[in-house]
Design a protein around this motif. Structure first.
Motif, PDB file in Angstrom:
ATOM      1  N   GLN A   1      -3.172   7.344   5.287  1.00  0.00           N
ATOM      2  CA  GLN A   1      -3.564   8.385   6.235  1.00  0.00           C
ATOM      3  C   GLN A   1      -4.736   7.917   7.091  1.00  0.00           C
ATOM      4  N   ASP A   2      -5.710   7.253   6.445  1.00  0.00           N
ATOM      5  CA  ASP A   2      -6.885   6.782   7.183  1.00  0.00           C
ATOM      6  C   ASP A   2      -6.497   5.711   8.204  1.00  0.00           C
TER       7      ASP A   2
ATOM      8  N   ILE B   1       0.853  -1.185   0.000  1.00  0.00           N
ATOM      9  CA  ILE B   1       0.000   0.000   0.000  1.00  0.00           C
ATOM     10  C   ILE B   1       0.890   1.237   0.000  1.00  0.00           C
ATOM     11  N   SER B   2       0.913   1.932  -1.115  1.00  0.00           N
ATOM     12  CA  SER B   2       1.709   3.158  -1.232  1.00  0.00           C
ATOM     13  C   SER B   2       0.824   4.376  -1.516  1.00  0.00           C
ATOM     14  N   ASP B   3      -0.485   4.181  -1.397  1.00  0.00           N
ATOM     15  CA  ASP B   3      -1.420   5.281  -1.581  1.00  0.00           C
ATOM     16  C   ASP B   3      -1.490   6.089  -0.283  1.00  0.00           C
ATOM     17  N   ALA B   4      -1.076   7.354  -0.338  1.00  0.00           N
ATOM     18  CA  ALA B   4      -0.990   8.191   0.863  1.00  0.00           C
ATOM     19  C   ALA B   4      -2.352   8.363   1.534  1.00  0.00           C
ATOM     20  N   GLY B   5      -3.396   8.539   0.748  1.00  0.00           N
ATOM     21  CA  GLY B   5      -4.709   8.734   1.336  1.00  0.00           C
ATOM     22  C   GLY B   5      -5.180   7.513   2.111  1.00  0.00           C
ATOM     23  N   GLN B   6      -4.955   6.334   1.547  1.00  0.00           N
ATOM     24  CA  GLN B   6      -5.355   5.101   2.230  1.00  0.00           C
ATOM     25  C   GLN B   6      -4.582   4.923   3.529  1.00  0.00           C
TER      26      GLN B   6
ATOM     27  N   LEU C   1       1.315  12.806  14.066  1.00  0.00           N
ATOM     28  CA  LEU C   1       1.653  12.977  15.485  1.00  0.00           C
ATOM     29  C   LEU C   1       1.978  14.455  15.770  1.00  0.00           C
ATOM     30  N   GLU C   2       2.772  15.057  14.900  1.00  0.00           N
ATOM     31  CA  GLU C   2       3.130  16.467  15.105  1.00  0.00           C
ATOM     32  C   GLU C   2       1.901  17.356  15.014  1.00  0.00           C
ATOM     33  N   ALA C   3       0.970  16.978  14.128  1.00  0.00           N
ATOM     34  CA  ALA C   3      -0.259  17.780  13.958  1.00  0.00           C
ATOM     35  C   ALA C   3      -1.115  17.761  15.215  1.00  0.00           C
TER      36      ALA C   3
ATOM     37  N   ALA D   1       4.760   5.195   5.404  1.00  0.00           N
ATOM     38  CA  ALA D   1       3.982   5.123   6.638  1.00  0.00           C
ATOM     39  C   ALA D   1       4.661   5.884   7.771  1.00  0.00           C
ATOM     40  N   ARG D   2       5.988   5.742   7.878  1.00  0.00           N
ATOM     41  CA  ARG D   2       6.716   6.444   8.926  1.00  0.00           C
ATOM     42  C   ARG D   2       6.614   7.959   8.754  1.00  0.00           C
ATOM     43  N   GLU D   3       6.744   8.422   7.514  1.00  0.00           N
ATOM     44  CA  GLU D   3       6.654   9.867   7.247  1.00  0.00           C
ATOM     45  C   GLU D   3       5.269  10.409   7.591  1.00  0.00           C
TER      46      GLU D   3
END
Length: 480
Positions: free
Chosen positions: A422-423, A415-420, A475-477, A467-469
């Motif tokens: 993020q959820d 899974i390299s889709d950022a939106g997926q 977390l910072e948000a 995923a780490r990024e």
């Protein structure tokens, strides 16, 4: 007074030809599990009136070994009778070579702790093996399955000065023999046996001291430990005012000591004389040239080339050239498109682990070099992560299937889709507020804990770098 060890080795290597040295009986590498005295005939049991016939293939292998060791191949060589009387030697003599051996005046170069060492090869000659004695309940029994098996004896000059050098010499010699197909190199099956000639002398002296010959060493550990013991023991004897008697020793591995067996034999004790039933063998320059042209690339040269051509480390190159089939497999993976470093990492890491787990050599696994290169490409393209790729490789080794088919069928694509992602990350953080607070209070190591939860939630399919990024960003948000 400081003393200097002087060490020479005699190595007996079984030649794995189809038949024995002087008869048509088949050669079995491991005779321990065979019914005793089943692979025998009138020739190897020394029945009256039989005549030996020389195994041509054994001659060819011996010549090639001599060439690999930079030896001269004399145009004329001859077999001789070596007389001694043991129950496992039915003729009362061994057919061997003495005055005119198959190869002379060579050398073997190897490294000890990254320092190059060169040891002279005095001679290499052919002979037949003896049978085997079994002692049980006060009775000795003879099994002649091994009697007559071709042996190549390789005699070094006394050029080694430590047990470590002797072990490195033995390992380098074994690698060459395996590359040439002389035998498997499996020490547990007795296809190589060492005899170490060990003496000590005052440092700086050129005079040779009386030596102990330690017989029938069948492992590198036994070779190393017995030589170390002999060096220390002989120095102790000399320093206490004693003398070393020249004799043959055995190695007691349980107690870690050598034990006397008999007085050391000399050549005249064996009463060598030319074997009357075998005429002298003539080997032409053309035959030697033809056998030289068939030599494979040898381990040391291959290691140097892999380092130069592929930019591998010395460590990786040594691992790969430890087995000729593995080195060839590596090059075929690279030819199929894999980067050399990645190919080396996968072979010496995960593939070695699976070969050990399933007890299979490289030539019997079902994963082709092309398939492994395809798996490496899937990782580089971020189609699967390395963790998933390891599971895919295990399936490839078991089934022989291509990685693309396994990934598609089992839904293993990364899974390299950022939106997926993020959820998924948001759900994980919401489920573990205490760990979020630990991070916000400065406990950085909790990031790894969260990554583990994200990987679990995605069944190991999340792109770990992405995923780490994204995790750190969320977390910072939340610092709010």
């Amino acid at each position: 007074m400081r003393y200097e060890p002087v060490i020479g080795l005699e190595v007996h290597a079984q030649i794995h030809t189809a038949s024995k040295m002087f008869c048509g009986c088949p050669v079995m590498e491991d005779t321990g599990d065979l019914e005793p005295n089943t692979y025998v005939c009138p020739v190897c049991t020394a029945m009256p009136g039989v005549l030996p016939v020389v195994n041509e293939r054994a001659i060819e292998i011996a010549v090639q070994t001599g060439l690999a060791l930079h030896c001269d191949i004399p145009p004329l060589n001859r077999f001789a009778r070596k007389s001694y009387f043991y129950p496992d030697l039915p003729k009362g003599y061994q057919i061997s070579q003495y005055a005119l051996p198959i190869a002379v005046d060579g050398h073997l170069t190897f490294e000890v702790n990254e320092v190059e060492r060169k040891v002279g090869i005095r001679r290499a000659h052919l002979e037949e093996d003896a049978g085997k004695l079994y002692h049980q309940d006060g009775v000795s029994k003879v099994d002649l399955n091994r009697a007559g098996v071709p042996l190549l004896e390789i005699v070094s000059e006394p050029d080694m000065r430590s047990a470590e050098q002797a072990r490195a010499y033995g390992e380098a010699l074994r690698d060459i023999l395996v590359y040439l197909g002389v035998n498997s190199g499996n020490m547990e099956r007795g296809v190589m046996r060492f005899e170490a000639n060990v003496s000590v002398r005052p440092a700086g002296s050129e005079e040779m001291g009386a030596r102990h010959e330690v017989k029938n060493l069948n492992s590198f550990r036994a070779l190393y430990d017995s030589i170390r013991y002999e060096i220390e023991h002989q120095i102790s004897v000399l320093e206490s005012g004693g003398q070393i008697e020249q004799q043959t020793m055995g190695w007691n591995e349980v107690d870690g000591v050598t034990v006397p067996q008999r007085g050391k034999e000399f050549a005249h004790d064996y009463r060598y004389f030319p074997e009357p039933d075998i005429p002298p063998l003539e080997i032409s320059h053309e035959e030697v040239a033809a056998l030289r042209s068939e030599l494979p690339e040898l381990p040391r040269a291959k290691k140097t080339r892999l380092i130069a051509d592929y930019g591998l480390s010395v460590y990786d190159a040594e691992l790969l050239v430890s087995d000729r089939d593995i080195a060839e497999y590596f090059e075929r993976v690279v030819e199929a498109g894999a980067a050399p470093k990645e190919a080396a990492n996968w072979i010496t890491g995960e593939l070695f682990r699976l070969m050990k787990e399933f007890n299979r050599p490289i030539d019997s696994i079902k994963t082709s070099p092309k398939a492994l290169a395809a798996l490496i490409a899937l990782v580089e393209q971020d189609t699967v992560n390395k963790s998933t790729a390891k599971d895919v490789l295990q399936e490839m080794v078991v089934s022989g299937r291509d990685p693309d088919a396994i990934v598609a069928e089992q839904g293993l694509a990364q899974i390299s889709d950022a939106g997926q992602l993020q959820d998924v990350i948001a759900r994980v953080l919401d489920q573990h507020p205490e760990q979020v607070e630990e991070y916000l209070s400065g406990k950085e190591q909790v990031v790894g804990w969260f990554i583990g939860r994200v990987m679990r939630a995605t069944r190991g399919k999340a792109n770990p770098q992405l995923a780490r990024e994204l995790l750190r960003n969320q977390l910072e948000a939340r610092r709010g």
